[in-house]
Design an enzyme around this catalytic site. Structure first.
Site, PDB file in Angstrom:
ATOM      1  CB  CYS A 151     -23.409 -11.375  75.726  1.00 39.67           C
ATOM      2  SG  CYS A 151     -23.434 -12.857  76.753  1.00 39.67           S
ATOM      3  CG  HIS A 291     -21.004 -12.051  70.039  1.00 37.63           C
ATOM      4  ND1 HIS A 291     -20.899 -11.298  71.193  1.00 37.63           N
ATOM      5  CD2 HIS A 291     -21.746 -13.141  70.385  1.00 37.63           C
ATOM      6  CE1 HIS A 291     -21.541 -11.893  72.184  1.00 37.63           C
ATOM      7  NE2 HIS A 291     -22.055 -13.023  71.719  1.00 37.63           N
ATOM      8  CD  GLU A 302     -20.099 -12.382  64.954  1.00 41.71           C
ATOM      9  OE1 GLU A 302     -19.799 -11.187  65.105  1.00 41.71           O
ATOM     10  OE2 GLU A 302     -19.759 -13.279  65.763  1.00 41.71           O
ATOM     11  CE  LYS A 323     -17.407 -12.528  73.287  1.00 41.19           C
ATOM     12  NZ  LYS A 323     -17.535 -11.479  72.257  1.00 41.19           N
ATOM     13  CG  HIS A 328     -18.616 -14.418  76.158  1.00 40.27           C
ATOM     14  ND1 HIS A 328     -18.741 -13.045  76.195  1.00 40.27           N
ATOM     15  CD2 HIS A 328     -19.808 -14.882  75.669  1.00 40.27           C
ATOM     16  CE1 HIS A 328     -19.932 -12.689  75.756  1.00 40.27           C
ATOM     17  NE2 HIS A 328     -20.593 -13.794  75.427  1.00 40.27           N
ATOM     18  CG  PHE A 387     -28.502 -15.676  76.820  1.00 39.87           C
ATOM     19  CD1 PHE A 387     -27.845 -16.158  75.710  1.00 39.87           C
ATOM     20  CD2 PHE A 387     -28.300 -16.329  78.032  1.00 39.87           C
ATOM     21  CE1 PHE A 387     -27.007 -17.265  75.778  1.00 39.87           C
ATOM     22  CE2 PHE A 387     -27.456 -17.435  78.125  1.00 39.87           C
ATOM     23  CZ  PHE A 387     -26.818 -17.898  76.996  1.00 39.87           C
TER      24      PHE A 387
END
Length: 401
Positions: A151, A291, A302, A323, A328, A387
């Site tokens: 991502c 994010h 975050e 998002k 996403h 990831f």
């Protein structure tokens, strides 16, 4: 190229209006899946950009990348010519690539044998073919590469392109990312991880970053491509300059394949590194496009990392997650969100976080709830976390002269 609209200004208008692009999955029969919603790009016809015989040689993510690149080139009033072709490069990534063609060709193999595998299978699916096709179509002969860092893919592609220009290897880079993995395995894989929202009866309310009732992220698809150009080169040709890319940061969590550390150390360090690269103080940042995926752990971590990075200034920042409207886009998220951040700087408007009704535990910043906000934005930051614990951060600066 987003679940909100096909086109830059159309997407931006939807974001400012707080509209959601999330709906029931239509690309396959999702009746047996526990998550049956996604952010699909509706109304996209690849034949508007690509010849019919070429379309079958490209996975959907490549088609998105081509269309978004043409939007970007037109907006930048940029043409590749024999005078600038060797100084113009392409750097476009994807987190997953051509999943839908992998699934289709595997089915062909199982049902009809190896002789029925398409000769276009490999070049239609591999990640660097987005950059390859764009380069060939545009005639760009400069640096050509691709990223696949989950991502964070698009943020890395943009940041690496920034550094390519800084070190003098190109004057212009088309860069960003594209993703199209709303497929049985794409959705099924994330569902098996219990990462996806199951708010199937209320799809427009499903993506709700930092909200107390969030229950996972929503898969989206699309592309975000930027034209980065060396500043004086852009000025000399009279280019319409939307913002200046001022800083780029990278870091690794070195912790876990899918979860960040409890103290948000990797997210803190990537923002710190980006601020250092931009040579600005934390108090100079006005807006963060976060994010913000709408997962329980990720949103809290975050928030914690932002507070650690910005100290008391964290509570003066506007922090939103678009998002909440797009879902996403995985490897395409950073490109789309970098573009959104540029538009926020251009128009001095922070887009909202929709579906933010009740702050979740540990989520106590100003998330621009539900309504876009006109405000002064001199510096805007955008985060991407992937990831494997790979992190990227970009800072954009308002052009004042």
């Amino acid at each position: 190229m987003s679940p909100l609209a096909v086109g830059t200004e159309e997407t931006w208008a939807c974001l400012k209006a707080g509209r959601s692009g999330i709906g029931p999955i239509t690309q396959f029969d999702a009746a047996e899946f526990n998550s049956r919603i996604a952010g699909e790009v509706r109304g996209f016809d690849p034949l508007n950009w690509i010849d019919k015989k070429e379309v079958r040689k490209m996975a959907r993510f490549i088609q998105f990348a081509i269309a978004a690149s043409e939007f970007a080139m037109k907006a930048a009033d940029l043409k590749v010519t024999p005078e600038n072709d060797e100084r113009t490069g392409v750097y476009i990534g994807s987190g997953i690539g051509g999943f839908e063609i992998i699934e289709r060709e595997h089915k062909n193999f199982l049902e009809k044998g190896p002789g029925r595998i398409s000769p276009f299978f490999i070049p239609a699916t591999i990640i660097n073919l987005a950059s390859g096709h764009v380069s060939m179509r545009m005639g760009a002969k400069g640096p050509n590469s691709a990223t696949a860092t989950a991502c964070t893919t698009s943020a890395h592609a943009i940041g690496d392109s920034f550094k390519i220009i800084q070190r003098g290897d190109a004057d212009v880079m088309l860069c960003g990312g594209a993703e199209a993995c709303i497929t049985t395995l794409g959705v099924g894989g994330f569902a098996a991880m219990r990462a996806l929202s199951q708010r199937n009866d209320e799809p427009v309310k499903a993506s709700r970053p930092w909200d107390a009732d969030r229950d996972g992220f929503v898969v989206g698809e699309g592309a975000g491509i930027l034209v980065l150009e060396e500043l004086e080169t852009a000025r000399n040709r009279g280019a319409p300059i939307l913002a200046e890319l001022a800083g780029y940061g990278m870091s690794a969590d070195a912790f876990h394949i899918t979860s960040p550390p409890d103290d948000g150390d990797g997210a803190y360090r990537v923002m710190r590194n980006c601020l250092r690269d931009a040579n600005i103080e934390p108090g100079s940042v006005d807006y963060i496009n976060a994010h913000g995926t709408s997962t329980d752990v990720g949103d809290k971590i975050e928030t914690l990392a932002i507070k650690r990075t910005f100290g008391e200034h964290a509570h003066k920042l506007a922090v939103s997650s678009t998002k909440s409207m797009t879902g996403h886009l995985l490897g395409g998220a950073g490109g789309l969100e970098a573009g959104i951040t540029v538009l926020a700087v251009r128009d001095q408007i922070a887009p909202p976080t929709i579906n933010h009704d009740q702050p979740g535990e540990g989520c106590d910043l100003d998330y621009v709830p539900n309504t876009a906000r006109p405000m002064k934005i001199d510096h805007a930051l955008t985060n991407s976390f992937g990831f494997g614990g790979t992190n990227g951060c970009l800072i954009f600066k308002r052009i004042t002269d």
